[in-house]
Motif scaffolding. Structure first.
Motif, short mmCIF file in Angstrom:
data_model
loop_
_atom_site.label_atom_id
_atom_site.label_comp_id
_atom_site.label_asym_id
_atom_site.label_seq_id
_atom_site.Cartn_x
_atom_site.Cartn_y
_atom_site.Cartn_z
N LEU A 1 -60.23 -19.70 3.91
CA LEU A 1 -59.07 -20.49 3.51
C LEU A 1 -57.84 -20.07 4.29
O LEU A 1 -56.95 -20.90 4.55
CB LEU A 1 -58.84 -20.36 2.00
N HIS A 2 -57.75 -18.80 4.67
CA HIS A 2 -56.62 -18.36 5.51
C HIS A 2 -56.63 -19.10 6.84
O HIS A 2 -55.57 -19.47 7.36
CB HIS A 2 -56.71 -16.85 5.75
N PHE A 3 -57.81 -19.33 7.36
CA PHE A 3 -57.95 -20.10 8.60
C PHE A 3 -57.45 -21.53 8.41
O PHE A 3 -56.73 -22.07 9.25
CB PHE A 3 -59.43 -20.09 9.01
N ASN B 1 -57.11 -25.11 -3.46
CA ASN B 1 -58.36 -24.43 -3.78
C ASN B 1 -58.20 -22.91 -3.78
O ASN B 1 -58.88 -22.22 -4.55
CB ASN B 1 -59.45 -24.87 -2.81
N ALA B 2 -57.31 -22.39 -2.97
CA ALA B 2 -57.03 -20.96 -3.03
C ALA B 2 -56.45 -20.60 -4.39
O ALA B 2 -56.80 -19.57 -4.99
CB ALA B 2 -56.07 -20.56 -1.91
N THR C 1 -55.64 -12.59 -5.54
CA THR C 1 -54.30 -12.14 -5.15
C THR C 1 -54.13 -12.04 -3.63
O THR C 1 -53.01 -11.96 -3.15
CB THR C 1 -53.99 -10.78 -5.79
N GLU C 2 -55.23 -12.03 -2.89
CA GLU C 2 -55.13 -11.94 -1.44
C GLU C 2 -54.35 -13.12 -0.84
O GLU C 2 -53.83 -13.02 0.27
CB GLU C 2 -56.51 -11.86 -0.80
N LEU D 1 -51.61 -14.54 -2.18
CA LEU D 1 -50.21 -14.59 -2.58
C LEU D 1 -49.24 -14.36 -1.42
O LEU D 1 -48.25 -15.10 -1.30
CB LEU D 1 -49.95 -13.58 -3.71
N PRO D 2 -49.44 -13.37 -0.54
CA PRO D 2 -48.53 -13.23 0.60
C PRO D 2 -48.49 -14.48 1.48
O PRO D 2 -47.43 -14.88 1.97
CB PRO D 2 -49.09 -12.02 1.35
N ALA D 3 -49.65 -15.11 1.66
CA ALA D 3 -49.71 -16.34 2.46
C ALA D 3 -48.95 -17.47 1.77
O ALA D 3 -48.24 -18.24 2.42
CB ALA D 3 -51.16 -16.75 2.71
N PHE D 4 -49.08 -17.58 0.46
CA PHE D 4 -48.36 -18.61 -0.29
C PHE D 4 -46.85 -18.45 -0.11
O PHE D 4 -46.13 -19.43 0.10
CB PHE D 4 -48.68 -18.52 -1.79
N ILE D 5 -46.38 -17.21 -0.20
CA ILE D 5 -44.95 -16.95 -0.03
C ILE D 5 -44.49 -17.44 1.34
O ILE D 5 -43.46 -18.12 1.46
CB ILE D 5 -44.64 -15.45 -0.19
N GLN D 6 -45.24 -17.15 2.37
CA GLN D 6 -44.85 -17.58 3.72
C GLN D 6 -44.95 -19.08 3.90
O GLN D 6 -44.16 -19.69 4.62
CB GLN D 6 -45.71 -16.85 4.76
N LEU D 7 -45.90 -19.71 3.22
CA LEU D 7 -46.05 -21.17 3.32
C LEU D 7 -44.87 -21.91 2.68
O LEU D 7 -44.64 -23.08 2.98
CB LEU D 7 -47.36 -21.61 2.68
#
Length: 218
Positions: free
Chosen positions: A109-111, A127-128, A134-135, A137-143
């Motif tokens: 999903l990171h991809f 879907n994430a 919790t892995e 969450l940092p990506a969500f913040i940046q998005l």
């Protein structure tokens, strides 16, 4: 059976779900028939349905080869010239990963978060969030930097509950954090709807940035 070929992914998947639930003796054969269908829309809907049906069933996951199918589909993407088909398959993979509990698939999903298609990114975010991992969450913040993704990110993060409030407070309270990230956080706190999230909003009423303050107030 006719609804399986409706042309609508959600309708096709629900039709397959109904057929699977009401098939008494040949459940596996029924699903395999659709999983191997030559139309990628039908086989994709079947894969999503199979993932949902096998969420808590390791035996079914192995029988339907969920993990292998997702990985094989993602590997084949560079060879697919049809943009519509490629986007559809990426969304299917995101849906499958969100539906089935196979941790080895979560990194994909990171991809998909970096895909050029907004529809694919939104599917990956949605879907994430369903995985509650919790892995992400940092990506969500940046998005949140991208306003067009706010709604998807906000809805996904809301599913994590009050445990994420300290992280949201940290980013909202720091003036050096990207402006869009700060602007997108108050609605998440509002969606959480707890006293703790309200307290964080109140603590940020005095923020110097008028745009952030407006989001906190509203």
């Amino acid at each position: 059976k006719e609804l399986v070929f409706s042309g609508n992914l959600e309708v096709s998947t629900e039709a397959l779900h109904h057929l699977f639930q009401h098939e008494q003796d040949e459940k596996f054969h029924l699903m395999q028939t659709y999983l191997s269908h030559p139309d990628y829309r039908i086989s994709g809907a079947a894969l999503w349905c199979a993932a949902r049906e096998s969420r808590n069933n390791q035996k079914l996951q192995d029988q339907f080869k969920i993990k292998a199918s997702v990985e094989q589909t993602l590997r084949q993407l560079p060879k697919i010239a049809d943009k519509e088909k490629k986007q559809f398959l990426k969304i299917i993979c995101a849906n499958v990963i969100g539906a089935v509990e196979i941790p080895e698939l979560y990194p994909y999903l990171h991809f998909l978060f970096n895909d050029p298609s907004l529809e694919v990114i939104r599917a990956a975010i949605d879907n994430a969030g369903q995985t509650h991992q919790t892995e992400y969450l940092p990506a969500f913040i940046q998005l949140l930097r991208r306003k067009e993704l706010w709604e998807s990110v906000q809805e996904a993060m809301m599913q994590y509950g009050s445990d994420i409030i300290p992280m949201l407070h940290f980013h909202l309270n720091k003036p050096y954090v990207n402006k869009n990230i700060r602007l997108g956080i108050p609605r998440i706190l509002n969606l959480l709807g707890t006293q703790k999230s309200v307290d964080v909003l109140i603590q940020n009423l005095a923020t110097r940035d008028p745009l952030v303050r407006y989001e906190v107030v509203t």
